[in-house]
Design a protein around this motif. Structure first.
Motif, short mmCIF file in Angstrom:
data_model
loop_
_atom_site.label_atom_id
_atom_site.label_comp_id
_atom_site.label_asym_id
_atom_site.label_seq_id
_atom_site.Cartn_x
_atom_site.Cartn_y
_atom_site.Cartn_z
N ALA A 87 0.57 -1.46 0.33
CA ALA A 87 -0.07 0.71 -0.04
C ALA A 87 1.25 1.18 0.02
O ALA A 87 0.78 2.36 -0.61
CB ALA A 87 -0.59 -0.02 1.61
N LYS A 88 1.69 1.04 0.29
CA LYS A 88 3.22 2.29 0.67
C LYS A 88 3.52 2.72 -0.64
O LYS A 88 3.76 4.04 -1.06
CB LYS A 88 4.16 2.25 1.79
N ILE A 89 3.71 1.91 -1.69
CA ILE A 89 4.84 1.64 -2.84
C ILE A 89 4.00 1.93 -3.78
O ILE A 89 3.77 2.81 -4.13
CB ILE A 89 5.78 0.90 -2.51
N THR A 90 2.40 1.49 -3.81
CA THR A 90 1.51 2.10 -4.76
C THR A 90 1.38 3.02 -4.97
O THR A 90 0.15 3.86 -5.19
CB THR A 90 0.34 1.36 -4.58
N GLY A 91 1.03 3.63 -3.46
CA GLY A 91 0.37 5.03 -3.11
C GLY A 91 1.65 6.89 -3.28
O GLY A 91 1.65 7.44 -3.35
N GLY A 92 2.94 6.15 -4.18
CA GLY A 92 3.57 6.79 -4.50
C GLY A 92 5.25 6.96 -3.81
O GLY A 92 6.19 7.93 -4.25
N ALA A 93 5.42 5.75 -3.38
CA ALA A 93 6.69 6.01 -2.14
C ALA A 93 7.86 5.69 -3.49
O ALA A 93 9.09 5.82 -3.29
CB ALA A 93 6.81 4.77 -1.30
N CYS A 94 7.62 5.37 -4.63
CA CYS A 94 8.41 4.84 -4.99
C CYS A 94 8.37 5.77 -6.83
O CYS A 94 9.62 6.01 -7.86
CB CYS A 94 8.08 3.59 -6.12
N ALA A 95 7.87 7.00 -6.06
CA ALA A 95 7.73 7.63 -7.53
C ALA A 95 9.37 8.27 -7.20
O ALA A 95 9.92 8.78 -6.28
CB ALA A 95 6.34 9.01 -7.32
N GLY A 96 10.33 9.61 -8.39
CA GLY A 96 11.48 9.98 -8.58
C GLY A 96 12.02 9.33 -9.79
O GLY A 96 11.97 8.25 -10.05
N HIS A 97 12.83 10.28 -9.72
CA HIS A 97 13.53 9.80 -11.23
C HIS A 97 14.87 9.53 -11.00
O HIS A 97 15.96 9.50 -12.00
CB HIS A 97 13.54 10.80 -12.95
N GLN A 98 15.93 10.17 -10.34
CA GLN A 98 16.88 10.18 -9.18
C GLN A 98 17.26 8.26 -9.02
O GLN A 98 16.39 8.25 -8.12
CB GLN A 98 17.27 11.16 -8.59
N ARG A 99 18.58 7.62 -9.65
CA ARG A 99 19.01 6.89 -9.07
C ARG A 99 19.46 6.78 -7.97
O ARG A 99 19.73 8.02 -7.43
CB ARG A 99 19.67 6.51 -9.83
N PRO A 100 19.06 6.08 -7.11
CA PRO A 100 19.13 6.31 -5.79
C PRO A 100 20.40 5.52 -5.01
O PRO A 100 21.27 4.58 -5.74
CB PRO A 100 17.89 5.43 -4.70
N ALA A 101 20.83 6.14 -3.52
CA ALA A 101 22.17 5.15 -3.33
C ALA A 101 22.65 4.18 -3.29
O ALA A 101 20.93 3.40 -2.43
CB ALA A 101 22.55 6.09 -2.57
N PRO A 102 23.28 3.04 -3.58
CA PRO A 102 22.50 1.86 -3.25
C PRO A 102 22.57 1.16 -1.47
O PRO A 102 23.14 1.82 -1.34
CB PRO A 102 24.11 1.06 -3.94
N PRO A 103 22.72 0.23 -1.35
CA PRO A 103 22.23 -0.12 0.12
C PRO A 103 23.72 -0.23 0.46
O PRO A 103 24.53 -0.77 0.05
CB PRO A 103 21.33 -1.43 0.16
N SER A 104 24.37 0.15 1.92
CA SER A 104 25.46 0.07 2.28
C SER A 104 25.29 -1.68 2.54
O SER A 104 24.91 -2.47 2.71
CB SER A 104 25.30 0.10 3.71
N ARG A 105 26.86 -1.59 1.99
CA ARG A 105 27.31 -3.13 2.82
C ARG A 105 28.26 -3.34 3.36
O ARG A 105 28.57 -4.36 3.80
CB ARG A 105 28.34 -3.25 1.27
N HIS A 106 28.05 -2.23 4.37
CA HIS A 106 29.14 -2.13 5.41
C HIS A 106 27.99 -3.03 6.02
O HIS A 106 26.65 -3.18 6.59
CB HIS A 106 28.75 -0.75 5.88
N VAL A 107 29.18 -4.14 7.10
CA VAL A 107 28.35 -4.95 7.77
C VAL A 107 28.77 -5.01 9.38
O VAL A 107 30.29 -4.91 9.48
CB VAL A 107 28.61 -6.89 7.96
N ARG A 108 28.03 -4.62 10.32
CA ARG A 108 27.98 -3.92 11.43
C ARG A 108 29.54 -5.38 12.29
O ARG A 108 29.49 -5.73 12.22
CB ARG A 108 26.97 -3.86 12.83
N SER A 109 30.55 -4.56 13.56
CA SER A 109 31.35 -5.06 13.50
C SER A 109 30.71 -6.61 14.69
O SER A 109 31.08 -7.56 14.84
CB SER A 109 32.48 -4.72 14.82
#
Length: 278
Positions: A87-109
């Motif tokens: 429901a959240k993403i259908t309501g427009g949470a995915c709108a936008g044209h700029q590529r988002p930053a990739p998710p962090s690959r850092h794994v906490r110690s």
């Protein structure tokens, strides 16, 4: 054009047998499952409104309506969370044209330390895109020869859909493919998932794209692997969600039978080490 929310509601409705809700069987119908009118009645909304939701013509149902649909469909806790997410993403949470930053690959110690404590078990840290971020030596033993860990930044979803070896390594390839495609709906964020799907689709083809409109969680079944030297291995999986700020999870594979446990003992060698993937 449909929406993730509408596709999920329609697919879930089609999967429900009317008699399971104490409703009469109306005989042969063009579509299987629960009638739209029956679901609308159970949810306390009009058939017209339900039709608009399922067909993607209403993209902003209120939280009360979403909860009513969850009740009417008798969703479990995981499915309710998924419905709210859709429901959240259908309501427009995915709108936008700029590529988002990739998710962090850092794994906490502390997560890496937890993996170390699990040695020599088979465990790894991943996110919902399928990135393999860290793993135990046991995981490397199991995946050796599969091709998954041959790339600098291994990704299970990309491997499943683009590496021909995956179809041999996973005897239940369709089940694994369904799981990986479904996980994309769950994060790490709606934006990064949409970009990942758009980039993978041309490489993965129809086997990937036809799964993107399936919003029903795949059944939880043991994972079977056809190991090059240990032959068939069967695993139960425990998936432990890390804090939301990590957008990661710790997955532990536990032998599902004595044959698998004995095969792992033969594969293991002393001095196993933990490997984090930068």
């Amino acid at each position: 054009m449909g929406t993730p929310l509408g596709d999920f509601v329609r697919a879930k409705r089609d999967s429900i047998q009317p008699e399971s809700f104490g409703l009469p069987d109306h005989g042969r119908r063009r579509s299987p499952g629960l009638r739209r009118s029956d679901l609308a009645t159970r949810a306390g909304i009009s058939v017209e409104y339900l039709t608009r939701i399922e067909q993607g013509r209403d993209r902003n149902p209120s939280p009360a309506v979403v909860s009513a649909l969850a009740d009417a469909l008798s969703l479990d806790a995981a499915e309710r969370d998924h419905l709210r997410y859709l429901a959240k993403i259908t309501g427009g949470a995915c709108a936008g044209h700029q590529r988002p930053a990739p998710p962090s690959r850092h794994v906490r110690s502390t997560v890496l330390a937890t993996l170390q404590l699990l040695e020599p078990a088979v465990a790894f840290v991943t996110n919902r895109l399928g990135d393999v971020l860290a793993h135990t030596s046991g995981f490397e033993l199991v995946m050796r020869g599969s091709g998954l860990l041959e790339t600098r930044e291994p990704n299970l979803t990309r491997y499943v859909f683009t590496d021909p070896r995956a179809r041999t390594f996973f005897p239940d390839w369709d089940q694994v493919a369904d799981e990986q495609a479904f996980d994309l709906w769950l994060g790490p964020s709606a934006e990064s998932s949409e970009w990942f799907k758009a980039e993978l689709a041309p490489l993965a083809g129809q086997e990937f794209t036809r799964r993107l409109n399936r919003h029903l969680p795949p059944p939880q079944v043991p994972l079977r692997l056809d190991h090059p030297t240990a032959h068939e291995l069967r695993w139960q999986r425990e998936r432990l969600e890390l804090p939301r700020t990590d957008a990661q999870e710790l997955v532990v594979l536990l032998p599902a039978d004595e044959t698998t446990a004995q095969a792992m003992e033969r594969l293991r060698r002393p001095g196993g080490t933990l490997r984090a993937i930068g």
